[in-house]
Design a protein around this motif. Structure first.
Motif, PDB file in Angstrom:
ATOM      1  N   THR A 165       0.849  -0.692  -0.262  1.00  0.00           N
ATOM      2  CA  THR A 165       0.172  -0.525   0.038  1.00  0.00           C
ATOM      3  C   THR A 165       1.039   1.242   0.252  1.00  0.00           C
ATOM      4  O   THR A 165       1.765   1.247   0.870  1.00  0.00           O
ATOM      5  CB  THR A 165      -0.694  -0.154   0.828  1.00  0.00           C
ATOM      6  N   ARG A 166       0.567   1.949  -0.370  1.00  0.00           N
ATOM      7  CA  ARG A 166       0.780   3.554  -0.314  1.00  0.00           C
ATOM      8  C   ARG A 166       0.760   4.580   0.898  1.00  0.00           C
ATOM      9  O   ARG A 166       1.844   5.281   0.759  1.00  0.00           O
ATOM     10  CB  ARG A 166       0.183   4.261  -1.507  1.00  0.00           C
ATOM     11  N   ASP A 167       0.298   3.967   1.686  1.00  0.00           N
ATOM     12  CA  ASP A 167      -0.452   4.341   2.721  1.00  0.00           C
ATOM     13  C   ASP A 167      -0.321   3.910   4.079  1.00  0.00           C
ATOM     14  O   ASP A 167      -0.354   2.228   4.478  1.00  0.00           O
ATOM     15  CB  ASP A 167      -2.348   5.141   3.002  1.00  0.00           C
ATOM     16  N   TRP A 168       1.263   3.877   4.787  1.00  0.00           N
ATOM     17  CA  TRP A 168       1.963   2.908   5.886  1.00  0.00           C
ATOM     18  C   TRP A 168       1.091   2.900   7.172  1.00  0.00           C
ATOM     19  O   TRP A 168       0.994   2.017   7.421  1.00  0.00           O
ATOM     20  CB  TRP A 168       2.375   3.822   6.265  1.00  0.00           C
ATOM     21  N   TYR A 169      -0.059   3.370   7.248  1.00  0.00           N
ATOM     22  CA  TYR A 169      -0.768   3.173   8.674  1.00  0.00           C
ATOM     23  C   TYR A 169      -2.016   2.557   8.249  1.00  0.00           C
ATOM     24  O   TYR A 169      -2.174   1.578   8.792  1.00  0.00           O
ATOM     25  CB  TYR A 169      -1.711   4.827   8.958  1.00  0.00           C
ATOM     26  N   SER A 170      -2.503   2.737   6.867  1.00  0.00           N
ATOM     27  CA  SER A 170      -3.575   2.089   6.075  1.00  0.00           C
ATOM     28  C   SER A 170      -2.582   0.414   6.500  1.00  0.00           C
ATOM     29  O   SER A 170      -4.071  -0.720   6.427  1.00  0.00           O
ATOM     30  CB  SER A 170      -4.510   1.652   5.433  1.00  0.00           C
ATOM     31  N   GLY A 171      -1.662   0.446   5.485  1.00  0.00           N
ATOM     32  CA  GLY A 171      -0.677  -1.072   5.405  1.00  0.00           C
ATOM     33  C   GLY A 171      -1.019  -1.359   6.883  1.00  0.00           C
ATOM     34  O   GLY A 171      -0.626  -2.888   7.093  1.00  0.00           O
ATOM     35  N   LEU A 172      -0.187  -0.648   8.280  1.00  0.00           N
ATOM     36  CA  LEU A 172      -0.249  -0.989   9.698  1.00  0.00           C
ATOM     37  C   LEU A 172      -1.710  -2.396   9.435  1.00  0.00           C
ATOM     38  O   LEU A 172      -1.422  -2.987  10.765  1.00  0.00           O
ATOM     39  CB  LEU A 172       0.337  -0.250  10.389  1.00  0.00           C
ATOM     40  N   LEU A 173      -2.604  -1.181   9.712  1.00  0.00           N
ATOM     41  CA  LEU A 173      -3.430  -1.442  10.757  1.00  0.00           C
ATOM     42  C   LEU A 173      -4.440  -2.782   9.944  1.00  0.00           C
ATOM     43  O   LEU A 173      -5.177  -3.591  10.494  1.00  0.00           O
ATOM     44  CB  LEU A 173      -4.939  -0.051  10.535  1.00  0.00           C
ATOM     45  N   GLN A 174      -4.045  -2.576   8.199  1.00  0.00           N
ATOM     46  CA  GLN A 174      -4.341  -3.795   7.967  1.00  0.00           C
ATOM     47  C   GLN A 174      -3.408  -4.934   7.978  1.00  0.00           C
ATOM     48  O   GLN A 174      -4.269  -6.388   7.799  1.00  0.00           O
ATOM     49  CB  GLN A 174      -4.193  -3.807   6.033  1.00  0.00           C
ATOM     50  N   ALA A 175      -2.772  -5.193   8.231  1.00  0.00           N
ATOM     51  CA  ALA A 175      -1.954  -6.163   8.191  1.00  0.00           C
ATOM     52  C   ALA A 175      -2.233  -6.784   9.669  1.00  0.00           C
ATOM     53  O   ALA A 175      -2.290  -7.675  10.374  1.00  0.00           O
ATOM     54  CB  ALA A 175      -0.422  -6.164   8.859  1.00  0.00           C
ATOM     55  N   ALA A 176      -2.081  -5.821  11.119  1.00  0.00           N
ATOM     56  CA  ALA A 176      -2.708  -6.639  12.211  1.00  0.00           C
ATOM     57  C   ALA A 176      -3.897  -6.607  12.490  1.00  0.00           C
ATOM     58  O   ALA A 176      -4.236  -8.163  13.200  1.00  0.00           O
ATOM     59  CB  ALA A 176      -2.932  -4.965  13.089  1.00  0.00           C
ATOM     60  N   LEU A 177      -5.037  -6.265  11.698  1.00  0.00           N
ATOM     61  CA  LEU A 177      -6.280  -7.342  11.557  1.00  0.00           C
ATOM     62  C   LEU A 177      -5.814  -8.367  10.595  1.00  0.00           C
ATOM     63  O   LEU A 177      -6.886  -9.764  11.065  1.00  0.00           O
ATOM     64  CB  LEU A 177      -7.015  -6.649  10.893  1.00  0.00           C
ATOM     65  N   ALA A 178      -5.669  -8.493   9.568  1.00  0.00           N
ATOM     66  CA  ALA A 178      -5.870 -10.048   9.299  1.00  0.00           C
ATOM     67  C   ALA A 178      -4.612 -10.767  10.069  1.00  0.00           C
ATOM     68  O   ALA A 178      -4.619 -11.649  10.453  1.00  0.00           O
ATOM     69  CB  ALA A 178      -4.241  -9.557   7.763  1.00  0.00           C
ATOM     70  N   ARG A 179      -3.426 -10.673  10.976  1.00  0.00           N
ATOM     71  CA  ARG A 179      -2.792 -11.251  11.919  1.00  0.00           C
ATOM     72  C   ARG A 179      -4.004 -11.705  12.621  1.00  0.00           C
ATOM     73  O   ARG A 179      -3.886 -13.133  13.691  1.00  0.00           O
ATOM     74  CB  ARG A 179      -1.806 -10.269  12.039  1.00  0.00           C
ATOM     75  N   VAL A 180      -4.843 -11.233  13.722  1.00  0.00           N
ATOM     76  CA  VAL A 180      -5.609 -11.203  14.430  1.00  0.00           C
ATOM     77  C   VAL A 180      -6.492 -12.414  14.088  1.00  0.00           C
ATOM     78  O   VAL A 180      -6.746 -13.654  14.427  1.00  0.00           O
ATOM     79  CB  VAL A 180      -6.429 -10.307  15.125  1.00  0.00           C
ATOM     80  N   ARG A 181      -7.298 -12.343  12.248  1.00  0.00           N
ATOM     81  CA  ARG A 181      -7.914 -12.781  11.993  1.00  0.00           C
ATOM     82  C   ARG A 181      -7.264 -14.282  11.477  1.00  0.00           C
ATOM     83  O   ARG A 181      -8.161 -15.238  11.533  1.00  0.00           O
ATOM     84  CB  ARG A 181      -8.163 -12.890  10.052  1.00  0.00           C
ATOM     85  N   ILE A 182      -6.067 -14.348  10.992  1.00  0.00           N
ATOM     86  CA  ILE A 182      -5.815 -16.064  11.172  1.00  0.00           C
ATOM     87  C   ILE A 182      -5.388 -16.746  12.098  1.00  0.00           C
ATOM     88  O   ILE A 182      -5.477 -17.150  11.861  1.00  0.00           O
ATOM     89  CB  ILE A 182      -4.386 -15.773  10.904  1.00  0.00           C
ATOM     90  N   GLU A 183      -5.126 -15.941  13.153  1.00  0.00           N
ATOM     91  CA  GLU A 183      -4.406 -16.948  14.128  1.00  0.00           C
ATOM     92  C   GLU A 183      -5.681 -16.865  15.128  1.00  0.00           C
ATOM     93  O   GLU A 183      -5.793 -18.079  15.562  1.00  0.00           O
ATOM     94  CB  GLU A 183      -3.499 -15.417  15.241  1.00  0.00           C
ATOM     95  N   GLY A 184      -6.837 -16.161  15.107  1.00  0.00           N
ATOM     96  CA  GLY A 184      -8.116 -16.508  15.458  1.00  0.00           C
ATOM     97  C   GLY A 184      -8.125 -16.004  16.891  1.00  0.00           C
ATOM     98  O   GLY A 184      -9.306 -15.984  18.031  1.00  0.00           O
ATOM     99  N   GLN A 185      -7.413 -14.632  17.479  1.00  0.00           N
ATOM    100  CA  GLN A 185      -7.531 -14.191  18.255  1.00  0.00           C
ATOM    101  C   GLN A 185      -8.489 -12.990  18.875  1.00  0.00           C
ATOM    102  O   GLN A 185      -7.945 -12.156  17.512  1.00  0.00           O
ATOM    103  CB  GLN A 185      -5.695 -13.931  19.437  1.00  0.00           C
ATOM    104  N   ASN A 186      -9.152 -12.731  19.421  1.00  0.00           N
ATOM    105  CA  ASN A 186      -9.990 -11.508  19.114  1.00  0.00           C
ATOM    106  C   ASN A 186      -8.959 -10.878  20.518  1.00  0.00           C
ATOM    107  O   ASN A 186      -9.449 -10.646  21.287  1.00  0.00           O
ATOM    108  CB  ASN A 186     -11.226 -12.233  19.489  1.00  0.00           C
TER     109      ASN A 186
END
Length: 55
Positions: free
Chosen positions: A34-55
């Motif tokens: 992504t070109r937007d650093w903050y948006s990419g960081l947020l997307q990566a964090a949400l994907a990590r939570v979704r993949i690991e299944g930890q809410n």
């Protein structure tokens, strides 16, 4: 229908693309570009939570 992947988009000069890699164990599960650093960081964090299944 083409089976070849489409070539990556070329970014204009001066545009920075940030890459975030989401891992599952030691394997790459997802790569976010992504070109937007903050948006990419947020997307990566949400994907990590979704993949690991930890809410």
């Amino acid at each position: 229908m083409s089976t070849e992947p489409s070539p990556p988009e070329k970014t204009p000069e001066g545009q920075v693309v940030h890459t975030f890699t989401v891992l599952r164990g030691m394997a790459v599960a997802l790569v976010i570009e992504t070109r937007d650093w903050y948006s990419g960081l947020l997307q990566a964090a949400l994907a990590r939570v979704r993949i690991e299944g930890q809410n």
